[in-house]
Each structure stands twice: as structure tokens, then as C-alpha cells.
Scaffold this motif. Structure first.
Motif, PDB file in Angstrom:
ATOM      1  N   GLU A 150      10.533  38.931  -8.218  1.00 47.28           N
ATOM      2  CA  GLU A 150      11.743  38.459  -8.090  1.00 47.28           C
ATOM      3  C   GLU A 150      12.276  38.253  -6.784  1.00 47.28           C
ATOM      4  N   PHE A 151      11.792  38.884  -5.768  1.00 45.12           N
ATOM      5  CA  PHE A 151      12.155  38.876  -4.366  1.00 45.12           C
ATOM      6  C   PHE A 151      11.480  37.633  -3.704  1.00 45.12           C
ATOM      7  N   GLY A 173      15.436  35.337  -0.557  1.00 43.48           N
ATOM      8  CA  GLY A 173      15.757  35.404   0.913  1.00 43.48           C
ATOM      9  C   GLY A 173      14.557  35.496   1.722  1.00 43.48           C
ATOM     10  N   ASP A 174      15.142  35.785   3.319  1.00 43.40           N
ATOM     11  CA  ASP A 174      14.052  35.740   4.027  1.00 43.40           C
ATOM     12  C   ASP A 174      13.666  37.194   4.469  1.00 43.40           C
ATOM     13  N   VAL A 175      14.774  37.889   4.680  1.00 45.08           N
ATOM     14  CA  VAL A 175      14.448  39.361   5.254  1.00 45.08           C
ATOM     15  C   VAL A 175      15.267  40.393   4.437  1.00 45.08           C
ATOM     16  N   PHE A 176      14.746  41.639   4.288  1.00 46.41           N
ATOM     17  CA  PHE A 176      15.579  42.586   3.566  1.00 46.41           C
ATOM     18  C   PHE A 176      16.419  43.386   4.581  1.00 46.41           C
ATOM     19  N   SER A 218       6.985  50.089   1.690  1.00 43.43           N
ATOM     20  CA  SER A 218       5.538  49.259   1.693  1.00 43.43           C
ATOM     21  C   SER A 218       5.898  48.206   0.637  1.00 43.43           C
ATOM     22  N   VAL A 219       6.612  48.684  -0.522  1.00 41.95           N
ATOM     23  CA  VAL A 219       6.725  47.811  -1.569  1.00 41.95           C
ATOM     24  C   VAL A 219       7.469  46.521  -1.370  1.00 41.95           C
ATOM     25  N   PHE A 220       8.778  46.698  -0.571  1.00 37.28           N
ATOM     26  CA  PHE A 220       9.561  45.707   0.014  1.00 37.28           C
ATOM     27  C   PHE A 220       8.800  44.913   1.011  1.00 37.28           C
ATOM     28  N   GLU A 221       8.090  45.533   1.894  1.00 42.45           N
ATOM     29  CA  GLU A 221       7.406  44.735   2.972  1.00 42.45           C
ATOM     30  C   GLU A 221       6.329  43.981   2.525  1.00 42.45           C
ATOM     31  N   PRO A 279       9.680  40.592   5.175  1.00 45.89           N
ATOM     32  CA  PRO A 279      10.035  41.527   6.187  1.00 45.89           C
ATOM     33  C   PRO A 279      11.009  42.422   6.238  1.00 45.89           C
ATOM     34  N   ILE A 280      11.002  43.494   6.552  1.00 40.16           N
ATOM     35  CA  ILE A 280      12.100  44.721   6.294  1.00 40.16           C
ATOM     36  C   ILE A 280      12.740  44.955   7.716  1.00 40.16           C
ATOM     37  N   THR A 281      13.946  45.114   7.566  1.00 39.10           N
ATOM     38  CA  THR A 281      14.845  45.626   8.665  1.00 39.10           C
ATOM     39  C   THR A 281      15.571  47.064   8.087  1.00 39.10           C
ATOM     40  N   LEU A 282      15.832  47.853   9.040  1.00 37.17           N
ATOM     41  CA  LEU A 282      16.498  48.846   8.647  1.00 37.17           C
ATOM     42  C   LEU A 282      17.536  49.843   9.781  1.00 37.17           C
TER      43      LEU A 282
END
Length: 462
Positions: free
Chosen positions: A197-198, A202-205, A300-303, A307-310
Motif C-alpha cells: 500500500e505504501f 507518497g515520497d518519503v516516510f 528496513s521494511v519502510f526503507e 526513503p525514510i526520515t527520522l
């Protein structure tokens, strides 16, 4: 030669070779089964290590680690400022970090009823970002998405609600093993149920991981060395994990005893942290060893999709936390004050950990004020139980219980590849303890055996 500089809290593991026999690191695997993550630089193999966090590493052309030096050291140097001044600094840092990380991209925001993602929602709304948010609940469990939906609506974010179905793991378990390389157990990343579904969201978490550790106290400020060790062990050792680790240690005929080995390793790591304040010291320990080797693995599942941001992982945020007086962090004071100041509407929405209270009245979550809610909630659970509706509270209940789940689980636990490493009688001991003794206590043991089984099957194929 190449130089690799790691972040204070790395979002992913980076590996290097060392001069050692190419053999399974059985001691490290025992620790993994006890606490759910590999400790320090450990991996499955004796001749491979993970690069330390906050370090500058020299790697030769063959991939061997030549030198590793720290560029940052956790400390506790509280500034002499007022709470309001500290809150202002946090506000500027937090919002500028999220702004820099997300830019003009469409943001994907996982929402819960807690504080970390709610704090992000406040910042993203304040910054005028375009946000697609979502949440999920367990099938037959607490409808966490109810609170998330209210938060999204208050911020005018798009929102999707997902329900995690029974047995979803088995259709994606090999994909998950390829994504996290079996460095974390398989019952935590429930996002695998909705991973496809991701793509269109969108473009970035923007992920809120580690906010609850940085922005809360860990313990009293002054504990003895022994008390610090006992507290850390209590926090990291999982139910059933110690028993499994001891059994494997004895089965593999390793020297000494497991518990002594684990205690000595943790004590050594704690002793190297030069912080007198116990709360700040344990926060540093968790950020150095738990975050990069457990929390980051599940990122890693999100990435794998986007791309991921935290914001809470940001180097500047970690450096800032070292300067904040512990009293300002205790009881989530700073996040609560930030939400109240920036978006009072969100502060009035129920705080999941203190249901049915919100950020203005959560201090009433004690007897007698919370009795009506607790009584009604208990009656609902008992009614559902009488009607044969089981209330799902934990992910493993969706993965291990029921005939179909049991069939899939046994195929993995009693596979030929795995039983060459861990004999059937050892596996069967914990399988029986889980199903016939105490499912809650031994669910971690079963999950870790499942993880090891997938790793050795995966390794055998390679």
C-alpha cells in the motif's frame, strides 16, 4: 581504502570483515535469542562485525576493518536554562529538522495514539507539509486507528486505516527475511501486512522512532553500578529469552554459563559510558546498542519501499538531548508542552497510554478517577470472551495461534536445515512450553527460533 562515518544512531547496519575464523558466533546468537537483538558489533559470524555508531571507520579494499575511532561520545551536560527556553530550542530544532528532511516531498506519516507521531503531526501541520497518514489495528484488537484518525482529521491530513489480518506473516516471511536479513524477529514489523500500500502513498516516510527514549526519564538519577546493571538487564531480557539462551548455550557446549557471560558483557559496555546521571547513562546505552541493532533493523521494511526520515534519530537531536536537564525530559514533559503550545486541538485527543484521558488531564489516570473506564473496558472484554470473540493484544497471536498458523510454524521450526543447527528435541521443548504451558511467556522464544530457522534456511540456499 575507504572511510565510513556512521551516525550517532545509524538507520542501517554496515558490515566489515575482521581477521577471525569463518564460524558461527554461537555466543552472540545466544545473546540474540535472549534480548532480541545482537549486542554491540556482533553478527551471526565470528569474522564479521557491524560498524560502531558515531564512529569513523577505515576499511581496506578487501572489506576488512582497519581502524575505528569515535567522533561523538554520549554525555550529560545540562544547560542552566529555563524549561521555556529549552522548549523553544526544541521547537526550532524539531521543526527545522523535519523541514530539512522532508523538503517539498509528499510525506507518509504512520500515526498512533501516542506522543511521538503526534508530535510529528504537529510539526508537519505547522510547516504546511502535504501529508498522507495511516494507522493500523489488529484484527479483533483495540482499534488504535480511532485515535489516529482523529489526529489526522484535526490536522487535515489524508488518512487510511488498515487492519492487520490473521496469519499475514506466512505469505511474506521470506520477503521479510530478505529485507531485515534475520537480524530481528518476525512478529514485530506488522507493516509487512500492508507493505504494498505504501507505493502510492507518497515520497518519503517521516518516522517517530526513539522519541519515547530520548524524551523521557529512564530511572532515578542516582543508582549504584549494580542497580544500573540490573535495570538494563531487566529492560533488555525478554520473557522466555533467558531460558532459551541458556538451553542453546548448554546444547552447543559453550564455555562457562550464559547468564554470567551476558552480565559481564553488559557491565563492560555500561562501564565505558562516562556519565554519572543514571537516567542519562541508560538512555545512552539504549541509544548506542538497542536503537541501531533492534529499532533500526525494523526500519528496513519502510526503507524497502520509500526513503525514510527520522527526526528523533537526527545527530543534532541526539546532541541536544545531552544538554537537556533530566527533569525537563521526565514524564514526557517537553513533547506534551510542545503539542499543547503548537496545537491545543491535538492535545485534547485521548492519549493511548492513558486512555481515556488526554494531555490536559492524563494525571487523573489513577484510582478512583479511572475506575469507570476500567470497569466498562473489563466488561466489554468479558462479554466478547463469552461470545467467543478473542481480544487480540499482541502480534504473535495473529501469527502463531490457530491450526493454519500452527501448521506453517511447525514447517519452519522443524525444517531439516534448521534442525542440523538446533536439534528437534530442543525446538520441541519450547514448542511444547509455548502451546501447553504459557503462550505469553514463551512467545518470544518461539519467535526467535523461527527467526533462526529462516536465517539458516536462507544461508543454506546462498
Amino acid at each position: 581504502m575507504k572511510i565510513i562515518k556512521t551516525d550517532i544512531i545509524p538507520t542501517r547496519q554496515q558490515f566489515a570483515k575482521i581477521k577471525a575464523p569463518h564460524e558461527l558466533n554461537l555466543e552472540a546468537i545466544c545473546v540474540f535469542t535472549a534480548i532480541g537483538f545482537f549486542l554491540d558489533q556482533d553478527t551471526y559470524w565470528k569474522d564479521e562485525v557491524v560498524l560502531k555508531s558515531a564512529s569513523i571507520n577505515t576499511i581496506d579494499d578487501e572489506g576488512y576493518l582497519i581502524k575505528s575511532e569515535p567522533w561523538f561520545t554520549w554525555h550529560y551536560t545540562p544547560t542552566n536554562v529555563s524549561f521555556d527556553a529549552c522548549l523553544k530550542t526544541f521547537t526550532n530544532l524539531f521543526e527545522s529538522t523535519i523541514d530539512k528532511q522532508t523538503g517539498h516531498k509528499q510525506v507518509i506519516l504512520p500515526l498512533s495514539g501516542g506522543l511521538d507521531s503526534r508530535t510529528q503531526a504537529v510539526a508537519l501541520k505547522q510547516l504546511g507539509k502535504s501529508v498522507n497518514s495511516y494507522s493500523y489495528s489488529f484484527l479483533g484488537g483495540y482499534k488504535e486507528a480511532k485515535l489516529s484518525k482523529k489526529i489526522a482529521k484535526a490536522c487535515s491530513f489524508k488518512f487510511q486505516e488498515f487492519e492487520i489480518p490473521n496469519g499475514y506473516l506466512w505469505g511474506s516471511i521470506e520477503d521479510l527475511a530478505g529485507i531485515n536479513n534475520c537480524y530481528s524477529d518476525f512478529t514485530h514489523p506488522r507493516q509487512m501486512a500492508v507493505i504494498d500500500e505504501f507505493d502510492a502513498m507518497g515520497d518519503v516516510f517521516s518516522l517517530g522512532h526513539w522519541g519515547d527514549v530520548l524524551f523521557d526519564s529512564m530511572c532515578e538519577d542516582r543508582l549504584s553500578t549494580d542497580q544500573e546493571l540490573e535495570l538494563v538487564l531487566k529492560k533488555i531480557i525478554k520473557k522466555g529469552g533467558l531460558e532459551l539462551a541458556k538451553t542453546l548455550w548448554e546444547y552447543w557446549k559453550l564455555d562457562g554459563d550464559f547468564e554470567t557471560y551476558l552480565r559481564q558483557r553488559v557491565q563492560t559496555l555500561l562501564s565505558a559510558i562516562n556519565i554519572e546521571n543514571s537516567s542519562a547513562k541508560i538512555r545512552a546505552f539504549k541509544s548506542m546498542y538497542w536503537a541501531p541493532r533492534w529499532t533500526s533493523i525494523n526500519l528496513s521494511v519502510f526503507e524497502n519501499k520509500k526513503p525514510i526520515t527520522l527526526p528523533y534519530y537526527d545527530n543534532a537531536m541526539c546532541e541536544f538531548i545531552c544538554t537537556v536537564p533530566e527533569d525537563f525530559l521526565a514524564d514526557r514533559k517537553m513533547q506534551i508542552a510542545y503539542i499543547k503550545k503548537r496545537n491545543p486541538k491535538l492535545a485534547k485527543i485521548t492519549w493511548q497510554e492513558n486512555k481515556p484521558f488526554n494531555l490536559y488531564n492524563y494525571h487523573l489516570n489513577k484510582t478512583p478517577f479511572n475506575l469507570p473506564y476500567r470497569i466498562v473496558n473489563k466488561l466489554k472484554r468479558e462479554l466478547n470472551a463469552a461470545l467467543g470473540k478473542k481480544y487480540i493484544q499482541r502480534n504473535w497471536e495473529l501469527q502463531f495461534l490457530g491450526d493454519t498458523n500452527d501448521k506453517n510454524l511447525k514447517e519452519m521450526l522443524f525444517s531439516e536445515e534448521f534442525n542440523r543447527i538446533v536439534k528437534k528435541n530442543v525446538v520441541n521443548k519450547f514448542y511444547d512450553l509455548f502451546y501447553n504451558n504459557n503462550k505469553v511467556f514463551y512467545s518470544h522464544s518461539i519467535s526467535m527460533l523461527l527467526t533462526l530457522s529462516l536465517y539458516f534456511q536462507k544461508t543454506n540456499k546462498e
